[in-house]
Structure formats: C-alpha cells, structure tokens
Scaffold this motif. Structure first.
Motif, short mmCIF file in Angstrom:
data_model
loop_
_atom_site.label_atom_id
_atom_site.label_comp_id
_atom_site.label_asym_id
_atom_site.label_seq_id
_atom_site.Cartn_x
_atom_site.Cartn_y
_atom_site.Cartn_z
N SER A 225 -33.96 -10.94 -2.44
CA SER A 225 -33.97 -9.58 -1.95
C SER A 225 -32.81 -9.29 -1.19
N SER B 70 -30.08 -6.23 -0.64
CA SER B 70 -30.12 -5.34 0.55
C SER B 70 -28.82 -5.26 1.24
N GLU C 205 -31.34 0.30 -3.44
CA GLU C 205 -31.96 -1.07 -3.88
C GLU C 205 -32.68 -1.15 -5.29
#
Length: 416
Positions: A284, A288, A376
C-alpha cells in the motif's frame, strides 16, 4: 519615443498563464520553466506578469519563496481588496457583487473560525472509514464501463462521476443533480468565459446550495450540509455563508479530483513501466507514494495560488509593495531540481511528500485526505481490473483543459 518605450515595456512583461508545449502536455509551460530557472539562477524571486484583466502582479516561482509567502499573514486571500489578482472573471464578479465570501477567501481569525466548523469531516481517520464505500463506488462504475460499448470516455465513465458521488454523499446533495452542478462548476472555473456566463453559473450554484440548506433546516440528516444548516440555526453562520461553504465544498470536491484522475491515468498509460510498478505491487505504501508523485508531477491547479500584500514585504532582496498582487504557481515549486531531482521524470518510487499540489499554510486544501483516498482506490483498482487498458487515440489528439482554473482533460477515450 514614448510610444516606443510603452511597446517595449509591454512586451517585456509576459502573459500569465503561459501556454503549454503540446508535445509535452504533462510538463509546466516552457516559458514558465525558463522564468523559474532565471529566478533560481539570479537569486531574484520576483518577476512581473500580465494576467487576463491587464493587471501586472508579481509571479513567485521558487519553492522556498512560495512557502515563505504562503505562510506570511501579510499575504491576504481577501479578493475584495483593490488590486487582488483574480484568477478569472468569475472571481472578480463574486467580489464585486459583494457576496458572502467563502472561508477560502478569508483571512484569519475569521477564516480559522469557519474552517474549524467542517474540519472534523475531513480528518484522516474519518476519511479512511469511507474507503470500503469508495471502493464499492469505483467497482460499480468500472462494472458499468466494462459492460458497455468500446471505446469509452473515461472522464464520463469514472473520473467525473466517482468524486461527484463521493462529495454528494459527504454533503448530502442528491446525486441526480450532478449534471447540473458539474456543468455550472465547469463554466464558473473557465477563465475564457464571459463575466455574464460565469456570474450566472455562480449565482445558479449558490441558489441551488441555498435551497439545499433550506431542505436540511427542515429535515436534517447525517451530512455536512445538515451540519452547516445547524450552524446557521445556532447563529454561527449567515444563511449565505452556509450556502457559500456548501458551494465551495461541492465544486472543489469533484472538479479537481475528476481532472486528477483523468490526467493521472493518461500519464500512467504514457509511462507503462510506472503503471506496472503500481499494478503489480501489493504494498500500500507504493500506491500512496505513487499518488503523491502524480500530484507533484501534474499539479493541476495551474493558475497558481493568488495573494495580495497587506504591507511591504521584502523577499530575496526585492520588495513587494502593499496593495500589489502575487501569483504563486505550485507547479514550478513541484518541479524544482533542488527538491525533486530530475523533476521531468515520473517516478512512482520517489518520496514526493513535500510537494505543494494542495498548497501550503493555513489555506492548504481541506479536502486533501478525500482526494488521496479516491486516487488510491482508482489507481489501485482500475489497472488491476482492466490490465489491457490503453488510450483509443494518440496523446497529441487529446483535448487538454488550458482554459480553466484546473488543468485536465475534457475526455479520455480508452479501450481494452
């Protein structure tokens, strides 16, 4: 002789905004990059430019100089002050009509008082709780896109409806009205539209939000407009202030993110190695980080932050006099070599968190956690679900938005 000097003086002051290079649509305008390079080289931060109404504010392009001025309380955002460098006729129209200003165009302490009324809805924790809902919305729009004919305009299929639906849910505005407020917002943000057109669009939007406040006064629900209506009922806001705040949140909440989604998809499709790094990673932090780099690289608020000096301000050995306008284009700061080496290279592994795409200081974008979440989810979902996605036309044939407050694409035809 006087005429000759006037001609030379006029020619020496460049127009702003400056045109982009059609062959490099994601890059800052070449003339603006040259001006920035000269300011860095000479160590002189100030240069006069001519904007749409013929006035000549200062343009400040360097990263540190922008941060200094954006944090300086002597630099006002109050567009009612004489000499303010309006972004387009609509901003001037609103100021001259004497309408209730939104907190975006207020200075402290009034700005801080009103901003605090809505900041709770945009905390990172509360926004993160929206992720499952935004994911469902995104999947739903992609499902519809995949079930329809090809090619498809990604702007209309995903980039515009997703942030419109999200902000409608946050505010409590009926989504079935989205065509109305999308059209009116786009007109109000065009700097090539007539004063009559932008004035009429702004008035229609303000009346619409005023009507929505009336609805929430009679039948409150769990949303931001109901909160604003309650603040009005308690005497903390006038009715027009509540409507103006709703208008600001509605417009900024969909127009900016929609253009960022479309432009970001186009940029990634043009940089397949960067797209692959996003699509193939389960980390993740990679996603980001990619969002931050795209925000830096594209910097869609291409008309710059605007201020007016309340007092004389010395910066870099030069002086901005009280009453003079200031334009601060974030895109030059975000492409400054000293802070972002090799800035013309899109690199989703770069640490770009110091970018100024959301501004800086007390007026930085309130809704940035929502924008980050939407970006995102979109970039993390679209390319995984549609791994063969590609543009259905050549990059040079795309119609880029150079005629508005926000840079972006009018349409993005794609196929898979």
């Amino acid at each position: 002789m006087t005429d000759a000097l006037t001609t030379l003086t006029t020619a020496a002051v460049p127009d702003f905004p400056m045109p982009r290079d059609s062959g490099c649509p994601f890059a800052p305008p070449p003339q603006l990059r040259e001006l920035h390079a000269e300011q860095v080289r000479a160590g002189q931060p100030l240069t006069k430019v001519r904007i749409w109404d013929g006035s000549t504010p200062w343009v400040v392009t360097r990263y540190e100089d922008q941060r200094t001025l954006l944090a300086d309380p002597r630099c006002s955002v109050d567009q009612r002050r004489p000499g303010f460098p309006y972004m387009n006729p609509s901003f001037q129209e609103v100021a001259e009509r004497g309408s209730e200003p939104a907190f975006l165009t207020m200075d402290d302490p009034e700005h801080a008082r009103i901003r605090r009324m809505v900041t709770g809805a945009f905390t990172v924790k509360r926004v993160e709780a929206m992720r499952p809902a935004v994911q469902r919305m995104t999947d739903g729009f992609i499902d519809t896109m995949l079930a329809g004919p090809k090619p498809v305009d990604l702007v209309r299929a995903l980039a515009l409806p997703l942030p419109s639906l999200v902000i409608c849910e946050l505010l409590g505005v009926p989504y079935e009205d989205h065509e109305f407020f999308q059209t009116k917002t786009e007109m109000a943000m065009r700097h090539d539209a007539s004063r009559e057109e932008v004035g009429a669009s702004h008035h229609a939007l303000l009346e619409y939000l005023d009507g929505q406040i009336q609805v929430k006064l009679a039948d409150p629900t769990d949303d931001l407009l109901s909160e604003l209506a309650a603040r009005h009922r308690d005497g903390e806001l006038t009715r027009r202030q509540a409507a103006s705040m709703g208008l600001l949140l509605l417009g900024a909440g969909h127009e900016t993110t929609a253009n960022m989604i479309a432009l970001g998809v186009a940029a990634l499709l043009e940089h397949p190695e960067q797209l692959t790094a996003i699509r193939d990673s389960d980390d993740s932090k990679i996603l980001s980080g990619a969002v931050e780099e795209l925000l830096r690289y594209l910097t869609i608020i291409h008309l710059g932050n605007r201020r007016i000096a309340l007092e004389d301000i010395e910066i870099g050995g030069q002086t901005i006099r009280a009453g003079e306008g200031i334009v601060l284009p974030s895109i030059t700061a975000n492409w400054e070599e000293a802070y972002f080496p090799d800035p013309e290279r899109l690199d989703v592994t770069r640490d770009a968190r110091r970018h100024q795409a959301f501004g800086f200081g007390i007026h930085q974008c309130l809704g940035q956690p929502v924008a980050r979440l939407e970006l995102e989810v979109v970039f993390g979902t679209l390319f995984r679900r549609v791994p063969t996605l590609r543009m259905a036309t050549d990059l040079e044939k795309l119609h880029f938005k150079e005629d508005g407050l926000v840079y972006g694409l009018y349409e993005l035809p794609v196929i898979w």
